[in-house]
Design a protein around this motif. Structure first.
Motif, short mmCIF file in Angstrom:
data_model
loop_
_atom_site.label_atom_id
_atom_site.label_comp_id
_atom_site.label_asym_id
_atom_site.label_seq_id
_atom_site.Cartn_x
_atom_site.Cartn_y
_atom_site.Cartn_z
N LYS A 92 0.82 -1.21 0.00
CA LYS A 92 0.00 0.00 0.00
C LYS A 92 0.86 1.26 0.00
O LYS A 92 0.55 2.24 -0.67
N PHE A 96 0.89 4.17 -2.85
CA PHE A 96 0.70 5.58 -2.53
C PHE A 96 1.90 6.41 -2.99
O PHE A 96 1.74 7.51 -3.51
N ARG A 100 1.95 9.51 -5.66
CA ARG A 100 2.49 10.86 -5.41
C ARG A 100 3.43 11.29 -6.53
O ARG A 100 3.53 12.47 -6.85
N THR A 111 -3.06 14.06 -2.77
CA THR A 111 -2.83 12.76 -3.41
C THR A 111 -4.00 11.82 -3.16
O THR A 111 -4.45 11.10 -4.08
N LEU A 112 -4.53 11.81 -1.93
CA LEU A 112 -5.70 10.98 -1.63
C LEU A 112 -6.90 11.39 -2.47
O LEU A 112 -7.65 10.54 -2.96
#
Length: 229
Positions: A92, A96, A100, A111-112
């Motif tokens: 994960k 992520f 980014r 980013t989320l």
């Protein structure tokens, strides 16, 4: 005739450019959903969720109580669970981190939003908080076997929310599978608490592995057929 072929080639090139722009501006999760890293994450999660709970179920049925299982076997299983959790967590983090990189100079929150859409992120925390509340509630009241359907329903709603807002039908369907099987499991688990381990294997393990097979085999076949056309 040559002029028509030239116009057709220009039209096809324009269509490819438009599709590229749409893909570039689509949510990051949608753009990297079928990447080998995401596929590997689903595979590891599926294998861990399928086999470890089933092994625990067999051992507890044989030894009656968890404490009666030989210490060496318990230690191996605990190490297996820890390794599985670490691998999923690392996966994960890598996803992520790659996300980014696709959004230069983006903050954590931005980013989320780019990964899951702003609308989904407004609803997501509510589902997570509710899921954690009922998880701790059932543990504190001695009904820890109900944590399995609670997690299934909560994660299912999260996946449905994200899948619907970023138009990712596969994730939306997986979310529906989770929460529906979670609801179906409740009366069976209440009647026989130990079966929560089998339901864990069936809901998360079988669901994740089936999803992994789809995104690695059937989706690839569909993509190749669409490319040929």
């Amino acid at each position: 005739m040559e002029k028509k072929d030239l116009n057709l080639n220009e039209l096809l090139e324009n269509i490819r450019q438009i599709k590229g722009v749409i893909r570039q501006n689509s949510p990051i999760t949608r753009r990297m959903f079928y990447s080998p890293l995401v596929q590997l994450l689903f595979f590891i999660t599926g294998v861990t969720s399928l086999f470890l709970p089933f092994v625990y179920y067999v051992l507890i049925r044989r030894h009656v109580k968890y404490e009666a299982i030989p210490f060496e076997i318990r230690l191996v299983l605990i190490v297996g669970v820890i390794i599985g959790i670490l691998m999923v967590s690392i996966g994960k983090y890598m996803i992520f981190n790659r996300a980014r990189q696709l959004v230069p100079h983006a903050s954590f929150l931005k980013t989320l939003f780019r990964m899951h859409s702003r609308q989904a992120m407004l609803l997501y925390p509510g589902f997570v908080v509710a899921m954690l509340f009922f998880t701790f509630f059932f543990i504190m009241t001695g009904n820890s076997h109900l944590v399995v359907p609670t997690m299934a329903i909560g994660i299912g709603f999260c996946f449905c929310t994200i899948g619907s807002f970023i138009s990712l039908t596969e994730l939306y369907l997986l979310g529906n599978y989770f929460w529906l099987t979670g609801v179906i499991a409740v009366p069976f688990i209440i009647n026989a608490p130990l079966t929560s381990l089998l339901w864990t294997s069936g809901i998360f393990g079988a669901g994740m592995l089936a999803f992994y097979l789809y995104i690695t085999i059937f989706h690839r076949m569909d993509k190749e057929q669409s490319d040929d056309q």
